[in-house]
Design an enzyme around this catalytic site. Structure first.
Site, PDB file in Angstrom:
ATOM      1  CE1 TYR A 105      25.749  -9.795  28.947  1.00  0.00           C
ATOM      2  CE2 TYR A 105      24.057  -8.916  27.472  1.00  0.00           C
ATOM      3  CZ  TYR A 105      25.080  -8.716  28.392  1.00  0.00           C
ATOM      4  OH  TYR A 105      25.422  -7.432  28.759  1.00  0.00           O
ATOM      5  CB  SER A 114      22.449  -5.713  29.071  1.00  0.00           C
ATOM      6  OG  SER A 114      22.401  -5.623  27.666  1.00  0.00           O
TER       7      SER A 114
END
Length: 276
Positions: free
Chosen positions: A166, A153
């Site tokens: 995350y 990401s």
């Protein structure tokens, strides 16, 4: 003019075999279909959406590639990683692994319990570690080289309020990518990461949305990305053209990461501090 010597598995002419985790929808599905379009057989995994996985398998088979479907629960570790062996046995080998399974949270650190933290880390980092380890063993034993591609990401590179586990998992996966690139290079296995920004997928609440119709003034290209745009980069990394690329992180974000210092002075208030 010199020529590029292909890897052993590229000289054989035999079809490649890939496993794409979390390929029941979104980026994972787009990756599976992109690989199938290049003649790669694909092992498809899902956590809960069996129908979605079967739909992906249908699209793969329509392109003339083989597909196998397996459930993969990355909260049940290390046991669940044995699915890698099952996929390899069913396809007849494993040349490519794409770690695409992922989950997240939206909660400030001070409000988060340990179970939430561990759940995200287990799926996003522990699962990728174990699947990579299993897949690499198959690639090493076959002696044909291989490719491991980790979907991280933009938060592999930059933080976000409310996304501590995350961000930690994706940053950790980015560094694991680099370590694996070093350790597996002697076996002609390349390891890279692909770091998407906002992509129009179910995970971002934009299923079946045309990203061109979603204005994003804070992103230089002015819109979210399409899952196929991420899949195209992943597919490139599986080809002979990317045979000398390893330990790299390919950001696919429309320029989002470039906007940090540019966008900060334009924030009108403290609302960015919220984890919501």
């Amino acid at each position: 003019m010199s020529t590029i010597t292909p890897l052993p598995h590229e000289r054989s002419g035999a079809p490649l075999h890939a496993m794409v985790t979390g390929s029941d929808s979104g980026i994972g599905r787009a990756v599976a279909v992109a690989l199938a379009g290049g003649g790669v057989d694909v092992g498809i995994t899902y956590h809960e959406d069996a129908d979605g996985a079967e739909e992906t398998a249908k699209k793969v088979r329509e392109l003339g590639a083989r597909a196998t479907v397996h459930r993969l629960d990355l909260t049940d570790l290390p046991t669940a990683a044995s699915v890698v062996d099952e996929v390899a046995d069913e396809l007849g080998g494993l040349d490519v692994l794409v770690n695409c399974s992922g989950t997240g949270s939206s909660q400030a650190v001070m409000d988060m319990d340990f179970d939430t933290w561990r759940h995200v880390l287990s799926v996003d980092l522990d699962g990728a570690f174990l699947c990579s380890q299993r897949a690499a063993r198959h690639m090493i034993d076959a002696g044909r080289g291989g490719r491991i591609i980790n979907i991280t990401s933009v938060h592999e590179h930059a933080p976000r309020v409310g996304a501590a586990p995350y961000c930690a998992a994706k940053a950790g996966l980015g560094m694991l990518t680099k370590v694996l690139a070093l350790e597996l290079a002697e076996h002609a296995i390349t390891v890279n990461s692909v770091a998407p920004g906002e992509i129009s997928t179910p995970m971002t609440g934009q299923e079946d949305v045309d990203p061109r119709d979603q204005p994003r003034p804070g992103v230089p290209l002015g819109r979210p990305g399409h899952a196929q745009e991420v899949a195209a980069v992943v597919a490139f990394l599986t080809t002979p053209a990317a045979g000398y690329v390893t330990g790299a992180s390919y950001v696919v974000d429309g320029g989002m990461l470039l906007m940090g210092p540019q966008a900060s002075p334009l924030l009108p208030d403290d609302s960015w501090r919220s984890a919501g």
